[in-house]
Design a protein around this motif. Structure first.
Motif, PDB file in Angstrom:
ATOM      1  N   LEU A   1      -0.311  11.921 -13.159  1.00 50.59           N
ATOM      2  CA  LEU A   1      -1.512  12.725 -12.948  1.00 50.59           C
ATOM      3  C   LEU A   1      -1.739  13.573 -14.188  1.00 50.59           C
ATOM      4  CD1 LEU A   1      -3.751  13.977 -11.101  1.00 50.59           C
ATOM      5  CD2 LEU A   1      -2.038  15.702 -10.481  1.00 50.59           C
ATOM      6  N   THR A   2      -2.952  13.499 -14.729  1.00 47.54           N
ATOM      7  CA  THR A   2      -3.361  14.373 -15.819  1.00 47.54           C
ATOM      8  C   THR A   2      -4.553  15.171 -15.322  1.00 47.54           C
ATOM      9  OG1 THR A   2      -2.679  12.703 -17.431  1.00 47.54           O
ATOM     10  CG2 THR A   2      -4.112  14.468 -18.223  1.00 47.54           C
ATOM     11  N   ALA A   3      -4.392  16.490 -15.253  1.00 45.63           N
ATOM     12  CA  ALA A   3      -5.457  17.380 -14.790  1.00 45.63           C
ATOM     13  C   ALA A   3      -5.481  18.589 -15.717  1.00 45.63           C
ATOM     14  CB  ALA A   3      -5.219  17.803 -13.350  1.00 45.63           C
ATOM     15  N   GLY A   4      -6.520  18.670 -16.529  1.00 37.65           N
ATOM     16  CA  GLY A   4      -6.575  19.750 -17.518  1.00 37.65           C
ATOM     17  C   GLY A   4      -5.437  19.575 -18.516  1.00 37.65           C
ATOM     18  N   ASP A   5      -4.662  20.631 -18.735  1.00 40.06           N
ATOM     19  CA  ASP A   5      -3.526  20.551 -19.663  1.00 40.06           C
ATOM     20  C   ASP A   5      -2.220  20.237 -18.942  1.00 40.06           C
ATOM     21  OD1 ASP A   5      -3.257  22.956 -18.343  1.00 40.06           O
ATOM     22  OD2 ASP A   5      -2.790  24.125 -20.143  1.00 40.06           O
ATOM     23  N   LYS A   6      -2.282  19.911 -17.659  1.00 37.07           N
ATOM     24  CA  LYS A   6      -1.094  19.597 -16.860  1.00 37.07           C
ATOM     25  C   LYS A   6      -0.910  18.086 -16.762  1.00 37.07           C
ATOM     26  CE  LYS A   6      -0.512  23.908 -15.628  1.00 37.07           C
ATOM     27  NZ  LYS A   6       0.541  24.731 -16.143  1.00 37.07           N
ATOM     28  N   VAL A   7       0.345  17.642 -16.894  1.00 35.12           N
ATOM     29  CA  VAL A   7       0.680  16.228 -16.756  1.00 35.12           C
ATOM     30  C   VAL A   7       1.936  16.137 -15.906  1.00 35.12           C
ATOM     31  CG1 VAL A   7       1.322  14.100 -17.940  1.00 35.12           C
ATOM     32  CG2 VAL A   7      -0.304  15.677 -19.012  1.00 35.12           C
ATOM     33  N   PHE A   8       1.878  15.318 -14.857  1.00 39.58           N
ATOM     34  CA  PHE A   8       3.012  15.102 -13.957  1.00 39.58           C
ATOM     35  C   PHE A   8       3.252  13.605 -13.831  1.00 39.58           C
ATOM     36  CE2 PHE A   8       0.762  18.885 -12.582  1.00 39.58           C
ATOM     37  CZ  PHE A   8       1.775  19.829 -12.461  1.00 39.58           C
ATOM     38  N   THR A   9       4.521  13.221 -13.747  1.00 38.64           N
ATOM     39  CA  THR A   9       4.874  11.811 -13.580  1.00 38.64           C
ATOM     40  C   THR A   9       5.938  11.681 -12.491  1.00 38.64           C
ATOM     41  OG1 THR A   9       4.449  11.393 -15.912  1.00 38.64           O
ATOM     42  CG2 THR A   9       5.720   9.729 -14.731  1.00 38.64           C
ATOM     43  N   LYS A  10       5.772  10.690 -11.618  1.00 40.61           N
ATOM     44  CA  LYS A  10       6.742  10.415 -10.565  1.00 40.61           C
ATOM     45  C   LYS A  10       6.957   8.909 -10.451  1.00 40.61           C
ATOM     46  CE  LYS A  10       6.580  14.544  -7.932  1.00 40.61           C
ATOM     47  NZ  LYS A  10       7.153  15.075  -6.725  1.00 40.61           N
ATOM     48  N   ARG A  11       8.020   8.546  -9.765  1.00 41.80           N
ATOM     49  CA  ARG A  11       8.437   7.154  -9.637  1.00 41.80           C
ATOM     50  C   ARG A  11       8.181   6.654  -8.214  1.00 41.80           C
ATOM     51  NH1 ARG A  11      12.808   4.731  -7.615  1.00 41.80           N
ATOM     52  NH2 ARG A  11      13.774   6.711  -7.115  1.00 41.80           N
ATOM     53  N   MET A  12       7.865   5.357  -8.115  1.00 43.31           N
ATOM     54  CA  MET A  12       7.731   4.703  -6.807  1.00 43.31           C
ATOM     55  C   MET A  12       8.244   3.268  -6.921  1.00 43.31           C
ATOM     56  SD  MET A  12       3.623   4.377  -6.629  1.00 43.31           S
ATOM     57  CE  MET A  12       2.723   4.032  -8.117  1.00 43.31           C
TER      58      MET A  12
ATOM     59  N   LEU B   1       0.819  -1.214   0.000  1.00 41.93           N
ATOM     60  CA  LEU B   1       0.000   0.000   0.000  1.00 41.93           C
ATOM     61  C   LEU B   1       0.851   1.261   0.000  1.00 41.93           C
ATOM     62  CD1 LEU B   1      -2.702  -0.895   2.679  1.00 41.93           C
ATOM     63  CD2 LEU B   1      -2.989  -0.879   0.201  1.00 41.93           C
ATOM     64  N   THR B   2       0.451   2.229  -0.823  1.00 42.54           N
ATOM     65  CA  THR B   2       1.075   3.550  -0.802  1.00 42.54           C
ATOM     66  C   THR B   2      -0.001   4.598  -1.048  1.00 42.54           C
ATOM     67  OG1 THR B   2       2.947   4.870  -1.588  1.00 42.54           O
ATOM     68  CG2 THR B   2       1.704   3.632  -3.255  1.00 42.54           C
ATOM     69  N   ASN B   3       0.257   5.817  -0.624  1.00 46.13           N
ATOM     70  CA  ASN B   3      -0.672   6.935  -0.789  1.00 46.13           C
ATOM     71  C   ASN B   3      -0.076   7.951  -1.745  1.00 46.13           C
ATOM     72  OD1 ASN B   3      -2.724   6.261   1.335  1.00 46.13           O
ATOM     73  ND2 ASN B   3      -0.874   6.308   2.571  1.00 46.13           N
ATOM     74  N   ILE B   4      -0.898   8.442  -2.638  1.00 48.21           N
ATOM     75  CA  ILE B   4      -0.474   9.449  -3.604  1.00 48.21           C
ATOM     76  C   ILE B   4      -1.384  10.660  -3.423  1.00 48.21           C
ATOM     77  CG2 ILE B   4      -0.202   9.994  -6.043  1.00 48.21           C
ATOM     78  CD1 ILE B   4       0.080   6.891  -6.473  1.00 48.21           C
ATOM     79  N   THR B   5      -0.772  11.812  -3.149  1.00 49.59           N
ATOM     80  CA  THR B   5      -1.525  13.041  -2.934  1.00 49.59           C
ATOM     81  C   THR B   5      -1.260  14.012  -4.068  1.00 49.59           C
ATOM     82  OG1 THR B   5      -1.443  12.771  -0.539  1.00 49.59           O
ATOM     83  CG2 THR B   5      -1.903  14.973  -1.344  1.00 49.59           C
ATOM     84  N   PHE B   6      -2.324  14.637  -4.553  1.00 54.07           N
ATOM     85  CA  PHE B   6      -2.184  15.657  -5.587  1.00 54.07           C
ATOM     86  C   PHE B   6      -3.064  16.840  -5.231  1.00 54.07           C
ATOM     87  CE2 PHE B   6      -5.551  12.808  -6.950  1.00 54.07           C
ATOM     88  CZ  PHE B   6      -6.545  13.652  -7.416  1.00 54.07           C
ATOM     89  N   GLY B   7      -2.718  17.985  -5.780  1.00 49.78           N
ATOM     90  CA  GLY B   7      -3.495  19.198  -5.545  1.00 49.78           C
ATOM     91  C   GLY B   7      -3.919  19.813  -6.861  1.00 49.78           C
ATOM     92  N   ILE B   8      -5.156  20.299  -6.907  1.00 49.78           N
ATOM     93  CA  ILE B   8      -5.639  21.004  -8.096  1.00 49.78           C
ATOM     94  C   ILE B   8      -6.263  22.327  -7.632  1.00 49.78           C
ATOM     95  CG2 ILE B   8      -5.909  19.035  -9.646  1.00 49.78           C
ATOM     96  CD1 ILE B   8      -8.807  18.823  -8.845  1.00 49.78           C
ATOM     97  N   PRO B   9      -5.925  23.433  -8.317  1.00 51.66           N
ATOM     98  CA  PRO B   9      -6.368  24.756  -7.864  1.00 51.66           C
ATOM     99  C   PRO B   9      -7.830  25.075  -8.133  1.00 51.66           C
ATOM    100  CG  PRO B   9      -5.068  24.964  -9.845  1.00 51.66           C
ATOM    101  CD  PRO B   9      -5.023  23.515  -9.444  1.00 51.66           C
ATOM    102  N   GLU B  10      -8.426  24.373  -9.093  1.00 50.32           N
ATOM    103  CA  GLU B  10      -9.850  24.596  -9.374  1.00 50.32           C
ATOM    104  C   GLU B  10     -10.488  23.265  -9.735  1.00 50.32           C
ATOM    105  OE1 GLU B  10      -9.593  26.115 -13.955  1.00 50.32           O
ATOM    106  OE2 GLU B  10      -9.115  27.556 -12.374  1.00 50.32           O
ATOM    107  N   ALA B  11     -11.762  23.157  -9.524  1.00 52.24           N
ATOM    108  CA  ALA B  11     -12.478  21.908  -9.792  1.00 52.24           C
ATOM    109  C   ALA B  11     -12.282  21.498 -11.243  1.00 52.24           C
ATOM    110  CB  ALA B  11     -13.964  22.081  -9.484  1.00 52.24           C
ATOM    111  N   SER B  12     -11.961  20.214 -11.437  1.00 57.82           N
ATOM    112  CA  SER B  12     -11.737  19.723 -12.793  1.00 57.82           C
ATOM    113  C   SER B  12     -11.673  18.204 -12.808  1.00 57.82           C
ATOM    114  CB  SER B  12     -10.440  20.290 -13.383  1.00 57.82           C
ATOM    115  OG  SER B  12      -9.319  19.764 -12.703  1.00 57.82           O
ATOM    116  N   GLU B  13     -11.659  17.653 -14.017  1.00 55.78           N
ATOM    117  CA  GLU B  13     -11.430  16.228 -14.208  1.00 55.78           C
ATOM    118  C   GLU B  13      -9.951  15.949 -13.940  1.00 55.78           C
ATOM    119  OE1 GLU B  13     -13.508  13.674 -15.210  1.00 55.78           O
ATOM    120  OE2 GLU B  13     -15.233  15.013 -15.142  1.00 55.78           O
TER     121      GLU B  13
END
Length: 136
Positions: free
Chosen positions: A121-132, A65-77
């Protein structure tokens, strides 16, 4: 206090946080836990974020088990997906509408083998990738 490593002989990290156990004390004990505040430094903040963020998975490395936290500044898909080293998507953790703020998704990888995985994470036009790293 929570420890990471082979406690008590080898401790590679530790963290302390406040919590309250709620519910009546039953024969088997309470199983509801409430976290009074966020922890792990600046990557977990209260209030609404001012930009999209993808935080480091915790724990990492992890066992099952691991937890992944993300933040988005406005409501979105937002879609949060996991990929293997070949770049193949192996799991969509969430693909839904989120209110502005910080969100945490727990991934249970107990059915997978040890190795390095990527989460995106894909949120709007933003895409972030990280390793675990999954260690069994």
């Amino acid at each position: 206090r929570s420890y990471c490593g082979d406690h008590p002989n080898e401790i590679c990290d530790s963290v302390e946080f406040q919590f309250t156990v709620t519910g009546m004390r039953l024969t088997d004990g309470a199983d509801d836990w409430y976290l009074n505040e966020r922890w792990f430094g600046d990557e977990h903040k209260t209030g609404d974020p001012t930009e999209c963020t993808l935080n480091n998975a915790y724990p990492n490395p992890f066992n099952a088990l691991t937890n992944i936290t993300f933040g988005i500044p406005e409501a979105s898909e937002a879609e949060l997906a996991v990929y293997n080293l070949k770049g193949q998507r192996i799991k969509i953790l969430t693909d839904s509408y989120f209110d502005a703020g910080y969100h945490t998704v727990t991934w249970d990888a107990s059915d997978l083998s040890s190795g390095v995985y990527f989460y995106r994470l894909t949120a709007g036009d933003k895409v972030f990738t990280k390793r675990m790293t999954l260690l069994k």
